[in-house]
Motif scaffolding. Sequence first.
Motif, short mmCIF file in Angstrom:
data_model
loop_
_atom_site.label_atom_id
_atom_site.label_comp_id
_atom_site.label_asym_id
_atom_site.label_seq_id
_atom_site.Cartn_x
_atom_site.Cartn_y
_atom_site.Cartn_z
N GLU A 1 0.83 -1.21 0.00
CA GLU A 1 0.00 0.00 0.00
C GLU A 1 0.87 1.26 0.00
O GLU A 1 0.60 2.21 -0.73
CB GLU A 1 -0.93 0.00 1.21
N VAL B 1 2.37 1.85 -3.45
CA VAL B 1 1.41 2.42 -4.40
C VAL B 1 1.21 3.91 -4.12
O VAL B 1 1.17 4.73 -5.05
CB VAL B 1 0.06 1.66 -4.32
N SER C 1 -8.23 0.17 3.36
CA SER C 1 -6.81 0.52 3.38
C SER C 1 -6.22 0.30 4.76
O SER C 1 -6.68 0.89 5.75
CB SER C 1 -6.63 1.97 2.95
N GLU D 1 -7.31 -2.56 -3.73
CA GLU D 1 -7.55 -2.02 -5.07
C GLU D 1 -8.92 -1.35 -5.19
O GLU D 1 -9.12 -0.50 -6.07
CB GLU D 1 -7.42 -3.13 -6.12
N ARG D 2 -9.89 -1.75 -4.35
CA ARG D 2 -11.19 -1.09 -4.37
C ARG D 2 -11.06 0.36 -3.94
O ARG D 2 -11.84 1.22 -4.34
CB ARG D 2 -12.15 -1.84 -3.42
N ALA E 1 -6.61 1.79 -6.84
CA ALA E 1 -6.08 0.89 -7.87
C ALA E 1 -4.85 1.52 -8.50
O ALA E 1 -4.71 2.74 -8.58
CB ALA E 1 -7.15 0.61 -8.93
N THR E 2 -3.94 0.68 -8.98
CA THR E 2 -2.73 1.19 -9.63
C THR E 2 -3.04 1.95 -10.90
O THR E 2 -2.23 2.73 -11.39
CB THR E 2 -1.78 0.02 -9.95
N THR E 3 -4.25 1.72 -11.45
CA THR E 3 -4.64 2.39 -12.70
C THR E 3 -5.20 3.78 -12.45
O THR E 3 -5.38 4.55 -13.39
CB THR E 3 -5.71 1.57 -13.43
N GLU F 1 -17.34 -4.89 -4.02
CA GLU F 1 -16.04 -5.51 -4.30
C GLU F 1 -16.20 -6.89 -4.92
O GLU F 1 -15.42 -7.28 -5.80
CB GLU F 1 -15.23 -5.65 -3.00
N GLN G 1 -14.60 -8.16 -8.37
CA GLN G 1 -13.70 -9.31 -8.39
C GLN G 1 -14.24 -10.42 -9.29
O GLN G 1 -13.48 -11.10 -9.98
CB GLN G 1 -13.50 -9.83 -6.97
N ALA H 1 -7.59 -4.50 -15.33
CA ALA H 1 -7.63 -3.61 -14.17
C ALA H 1 -8.37 -2.31 -14.50
O ALA H 1 -9.13 -1.79 -13.69
CB ALA H 1 -6.21 -3.31 -13.68
N ASP I 1 -11.82 -0.98 -12.83
CA ASP I 1 -11.97 0.37 -12.27
C ASP I 1 -13.17 1.07 -12.88
O ASP I 1 -13.86 1.84 -12.21
CB ASP I 1 -10.69 1.18 -12.51
#
Length: 868
Positions: free
Chosen positions: A95, A98, A134, A155-156, A159-161, A452, A456, A466, A470
């Motif tokens: 975390e 990111v 988180s 990621e919810r 997200a890395t995107t 979520e 998923q 991803a 999102d």
Amino acid sequence: MDELDGWLPAHGGAHLRSGAEMSRRFARYPGAISHGLELAEASAFPLRLARPALPQQKVPEGHTPMSWLRYLVWEAVPSKYPRLDDDGHRRIERELDVIEEKDFPGYFLIVHGIVAEARRRGILCQGRGSAAASAVCYLLGITAVDPILYRLPFERFLATTRTEEPDIDVDFDSDRREEIIQWVYREYGRERAAQVANVIQYRPKNAVRDMARALGHSPGQQDAWSRQVDGWGTGLEPVEGHDIPENVLAYAGELLKAPRHLGIHSGGMVLTARPVGEVVPVEHARMEDRTVIQWDKDDSAFMGLVKFDLLGLGMLAALQHCFDLIWENTGEEWRLETIPKEEPAVYDMLCRADSIGVFQVESRAQIGLLPRLQPRAFYDLAIQIALIRPGPIQGGAVHPFVRRKMAKDRIDEENRERARRGEEPVEFPIPYPHSDLEPILKRTLGIPIFQEQLIQMATAIGDCTADEADLLRRAMGSKRGLEKIEKVRDKLYAGMKRRGLIGDAADRIYAQIQAFSNFGFAESHSLSFALLVYASSWVKLHYPAAFLAGLLRSQPMGFYSASTLTADARRHGVEVRRPDLHASGAMETLEPLDDTATNGPTGREDCLDDPQPPTLRFDRGATDESATHRRDGRSAVRLGLSGIRGIGVPMAEKIVAERDANGPYRDLNDLVRRTDATAAQLEALATAGAFDCLGLERREAIWLAGAAADDRSRFLPGTTVAVQPPLFADQTSYERLSADLWATGVSTDDHPMAHFREALRARGVLTAADLQRHEVGRRIEVAGLVTHRQRPATAAGITFVNLEDESGLVNIICSAGVWNRYRRVARESPALIIRGILERSAEGVVNILADGFEDLRTGLTHRSRDFR
């Protein structure tokens, strides 16, 4: 329109013209349009280039914002995670990586600083929403739910995107939220902080009212017509036999969902490194010491303005009042984190649907679900909250989940017996749509309930990337959610087909994902709210007097009126007393039941055991022992002076402060000379019975109020003339009830239906209590005050009506045909006699399938909460 005539332009030329119209206008100048477009294109620049940065954070010397964030997080690990394993360590580190990669440390430090300031001031607060997923937010003290324990996907939340900052919503005690907002203004500078605007759209009522005004109809006619439409429907639905002119309806229909005016977002603030006015216009709000930008949250997000949601939650205010009252009257000090966890009696109370006033589970639908779902653990509360939402309802999750949970509870009970006998346990098979979904759906017995899980599922069996996951996250609950979900439809079906999911099986999964476009809860959000469900349930069970006083202090809030909350508390043995000039505070207080009563807790001491004994399956036939758990049994609730019509908090505080400083009031004249109370305020106090302590009956006090109001402190004492009041007859109980309801909206010892019960019983009308014993399937009649009228979008046109009588609440189910037949009476009468078929489930949930409505005239002031 007539009023605007002088302000309107003299001609109709002030409008944006199309390309074709501009070409015709400039036909005499060849190239003017094309050259103009070239100049415009060369001059244009993306507005987002003006995106402002967040304010620079002050961190200790030698630290960067990211290194300081890492330090704060790892410093909290020993206390929050004393036995952190390697997986948990890797999750926290991931975390933080990111957050560093996205360059978001400043955002987290700002929210941490706001929450830390609230806690320093003793203001109850709690993060909610996706932020509860988180571990960093949990370690910073922003959220109260352990995401590692519940395996919530980070990621919810982030997200890395994602390129924009995450969204952290923090709820504050609604009575003190303004303190935090003003602290933010002072901390970051008023020129660098502002609140976000909210675009208020036209609804049916104000659309009809505004169109009637524009067409020149009188204010009285505007109000009358606006009352002839439902206020919260998606379209104009005038009542049968309405007299609204066709042109008003036509124009009002065109206005629906169009912008009407700007308001202030419920809690959104933007913070910038440079003056926010350089990016977006700023104006002073009507509220003192607030400034607001002229963009809403969507425009702000587009421009890259970072929004911080500082929300006010009435239940946090009510709980803080409860904790204060408990400390003052029993000497017991409680905080949200110190309340004993997993107490079986709390879950027993909820299984009996005894949840009026409890956060999130007091609505008609939730009360109907509680006895069927039978929550026996904290996670059950999170599921209970999430099930009654459009997504799970339209996705067909409610009934299947209830059936599976009841079956699993039976198996669990059998396995406990087997364990005592030394036998092997019985397995409870859970059918999954696909084996790949088992890790996603195991905790909810194979049925998707949370946002979520749907996201998923889309990645696990639908081959969504991803970015597409999102997109689904953004779609769930957004205004155009269905359109966004349709964009990934083909990919979802293709992925399911590769895994052997075709036909009805694939359609069912897609329908579940699609249903969440109408809003469903995130698991992290449900868990955050479940903490408050348990806390408010625990206080209601153990301190019902303090719970009522805390709720009344925090009105308006929740699902029920002060009158219904008071009636429920009285049914739980709480004594409620009228306002009193010498005994009442400005707000509701607790006082000893009698002169011999002493402070200190009552009830069972095992309520404080930690840990609590295991919670077994609910036994509906067991004796209700809720009363034995009460710990404020020596206290009664005294209504405050501020709740009296026309008094308000400032005047009530003035009366109490003057009384505390200079002693009790001698008479009405003394009250006026010391507080400057008006005649209307004296009459309201007299009507509420607040002058009983002066030896004055209500009618006598009302008589004396006019003369006393003229005895101002600027006049010589004793110079006013008062006429001796005549000998008034004693008020009847009905007249006292009417006076109480007019003055305070609350009856402390009576209920309107009790005065009509004899005639109703002779007619065969049943009470709410009778319905638990009466034969099901029979046509019966019930009567009561209307507390709610609801028509949820998920109910296929069915209207739900709640009645209240002296023994409890009755839930009425009304089909569209019956509603249309009796629409005027059913919609407008404050009290009703309803005929229908009695239904009662095996769990004791009672409903009446209505087939007839009749107006019941009580002659009392009463308002219901309709179509909200």
